[in-house]
Scaffold this motif. Sequence first.
Motif, PDB file in Angstrom:
ATOM      1  N   VAL A  42      10.773   3.480  -8.885  1.00  0.00           N
ATOM      2  CA  VAL A  42      10.140   2.273  -9.295  1.00  0.00           C
ATOM      3  C   VAL A  42       8.767   2.043  -9.375  1.00  0.00           C
ATOM      4  CG1 VAL A  42      10.321  -0.467  -8.653  1.00  0.00           C
ATOM      5  CG2 VAL A  42      12.151   1.127  -8.145  1.00  0.00           C
ATOM      6  N   VAL A  43       8.335   1.599 -10.465  1.00  0.00           N
ATOM      7  CA  VAL A  43       6.785   1.202 -10.481  1.00  0.00           C
ATOM      8  C   VAL A  43       6.655  -0.047 -10.948  1.00  0.00           C
ATOM      9  CG1 VAL A  43       4.756   1.720 -11.868  1.00  0.00           C
ATOM     10  CG2 VAL A  43       6.218   3.611 -11.479  1.00  0.00           C
ATOM     11  N   GLU A  44       5.799  -0.947 -10.052  1.00  0.00           N
ATOM     12  CA  GLU A  44       5.424  -2.248 -10.402  1.00  0.00           C
ATOM     13  C   GLU A  44       3.997  -2.330 -10.923  1.00  0.00           C
ATOM     14  OE1 GLU A  44       5.970  -4.697  -6.625  1.00  0.00           O
ATOM     15  OE2 GLU A  44       8.124  -4.240  -6.448  1.00  0.00           O
ATOM     16  N   PRO A  45       3.858  -2.824 -11.982  1.00  0.00           N
ATOM     17  CA  PRO A  45       2.671  -3.049 -12.731  1.00  0.00           C
ATOM     18  C   PRO A  45       1.574  -3.996 -12.040  1.00  0.00           C
ATOM     19  CG  PRO A  45       4.331  -4.181 -14.017  1.00  0.00           C
ATOM     20  CD  PRO A  45       5.071  -3.610 -12.943  1.00  0.00           C
ATOM     21  N   GLY A  46       0.296  -3.892 -12.110  1.00  0.00           N
ATOM     22  CA  GLY A  46      -0.528  -4.811 -11.432  1.00  0.00           C
ATOM     23  C   GLY A  46      -0.499  -6.150 -12.050  1.00  0.00           C
ATOM     24  N   ASP A  47      -0.030  -6.291 -13.362  1.00  0.00           N
ATOM     25  CA  ASP A  47       0.092  -7.759 -13.839  1.00  0.00           C
ATOM     26  C   ASP A  47       1.417  -8.184 -13.543  1.00  0.00           C
ATOM     27  OD1 ASP A  47       0.266  -9.757 -15.303  1.00  0.00           O
ATOM     28  OD2 ASP A  47       0.271  -8.867 -17.539  1.00  0.00           O
ATOM     29  N   VAL A  92       7.217  11.593  -7.081  1.00  0.00           N
ATOM     30  CA  VAL A  92       6.078  11.014  -6.804  1.00  0.00           C
ATOM     31  C   VAL A  92       5.329  10.495  -8.350  1.00  0.00           C
ATOM     32  CG1 VAL A  92       3.340  11.371  -5.836  1.00  0.00           C
ATOM     33  CG2 VAL A  92       5.481  13.177  -5.378  1.00  0.00           C
ATOM     34  N   VAL A  93       4.624   9.239  -7.916  1.00  0.00           N
ATOM     35  CA  VAL A  93       3.928   8.545  -9.157  1.00  0.00           C
ATOM     36  C   VAL A  93       2.696   8.729  -8.853  1.00  0.00           C
ATOM     37  CG1 VAL A  93       3.588   6.398 -10.388  1.00  0.00           C
ATOM     38  CG2 VAL A  93       5.951   7.148  -9.330  1.00  0.00           C
ATOM     39  N   TYR A  94       1.827   9.191  -9.990  1.00  0.00           N
ATOM     40  CA  TYR A  94       0.317   9.503  -9.955  1.00  0.00           C
ATOM     41  C   TYR A  94      -0.338   8.644 -10.919  1.00  0.00           C
ATOM     42  CZ  TYR A  94       1.389  13.744  -7.081  1.00  0.00           C
ATOM     43  OH  TYR A  94       1.708  14.649  -6.153  1.00  0.00           O
ATOM     44  N   ASP A  95      -1.450   8.204 -10.660  1.00  0.00           N
ATOM     45  CA  ASP A  95      -2.471   7.823 -11.633  1.00  0.00           C
ATOM     46  C   ASP A  95      -2.854   8.959 -12.467  1.00  0.00           C
ATOM     47  OD1 ASP A  95      -2.671   5.175 -11.207  1.00  0.00           O
ATOM     48  OD2 ASP A  95      -4.233   5.297  -9.572  1.00  0.00           O
ATOM     49  N   ARG A 147       0.168   6.596  -6.459  1.00  0.00           N
ATOM     50  CA  ARG A 147       0.512   5.215  -6.361  1.00  0.00           C
ATOM     51  C   ARG A 147       1.600   4.992  -5.995  1.00  0.00           C
ATOM     52  NH1 ARG A 147      -0.900   2.262 -11.597  1.00  0.00           N
ATOM     53  NH2 ARG A 147       0.893   0.692 -10.826  1.00  0.00           N
ATOM     54  N   PRO A 148       1.930   3.877  -5.256  1.00  0.00           N
ATOM     55  CA  PRO A 148       3.401   3.567  -4.771  1.00  0.00           C
ATOM     56  C   PRO A 148       4.443   3.557  -5.804  1.00  0.00           C
ATOM     57  CG  PRO A 148       1.719   1.845  -3.837  1.00  0.00           C
ATOM     58  CD  PRO A 148       0.868   2.779  -5.074  1.00  0.00           C
ATOM     59  N   GLY A 149       5.365   4.303  -5.243  1.00  0.00           N
ATOM     60  CA  GLY A 149       6.609   4.589  -6.217  1.00  0.00           C
ATOM     61  C   GLY A 149       7.826   4.809  -5.533  1.00  0.00           C
TER      62      GLY A 149
END
Length: 324
Positions: A42-47, A92-95, A147-149
């Motif tokens: 899961v990825v939550e956007p900053g917006d 893993v989720v990366y920038d 990044r949190p994922g």
Amino acid sequence: MNDSNESVMNVISVLPKDAIPSIDDPTFGDEYFGEPDDEVLVVEPGDKGAPARAYPIRILNYHEVINDAVETADGDADPIAVTWCPICGSGVVYDAAVDGRRLTFGVSGKLADDDLVLYDRETDSEWKQSTGECIAGELAGDRLRVRPGPMTTYAAFREAHPDGVVLQPESEGSAAANGYDTSGYETYEEREAFGLRGMRGEGPEREWNRDDLDPKTVVLGVTPADGGALGFPRPIVEAAGGVVEATVGEAAVVVLATDDGLHAFEQPEFELRLEDGSVSGDGVTWALTTGESNDGRRLRRVETRRLYAFAWQDDHGPRSFYSL
């Protein structure tokens, strides 16, 4: 950093480059063709106005990396790489940027200690998936920022994010045509053997010289941005009642094990309790898929990676696990 001081990273080629195709132009929708208990990253956007995104492991098994971008609060888009190694159970989720330079990733066909080796198409440098470290090429020594994922079930994602979207299958290819069959990957999860040999029946047989954890015990690796690394095995967290507090580097964290996954947050100024599958603290109930309370407050999720115990030990050594 690996504290075992016993071995050098073993890198081997097992497939041609891009034999496993990354998804570079992902599409999202409201519907999901899989099962409610399928795992998703899961990825939550900053917006806050943008929907959360779910990346099913069922699809990632066949593609291993999704090059994407998510909206930020100021209206920009941050490039990310959603990565998965089926052998290591590593999500893993990366920038996807180093020193302001956007990178796009593919599957190199190599393994480093049985872990997926990514390559970036801008410099052809190679990156170990479970650590985000560049191990060869122009950018050697650089490291991608985690990044949190969190990994949870599709059902939990949908309950927490009724307006969320889910990665859609590629329109072409046999994997999509057969519904991204999971049977071969489930068989690997059930086998005692691990690593490449456990997955494909070839390659050297690996040893596992500890009896407190199985090699494929699920671990949540906490790696704060300011340093430190500690792996939290699911059975250990469960044995503690589902909640443990620890200091990793200079970060105070709380880790929770629930039916829908493992979650880690910055430790709040109050105690969290897990009772009958519900998390409470400071007089309110907290939803761990989002970290939000029923009065609108939010816990701050920390940088984590989900992987098997053998892969965490390869990266950080045998003394890098939390224990009671």
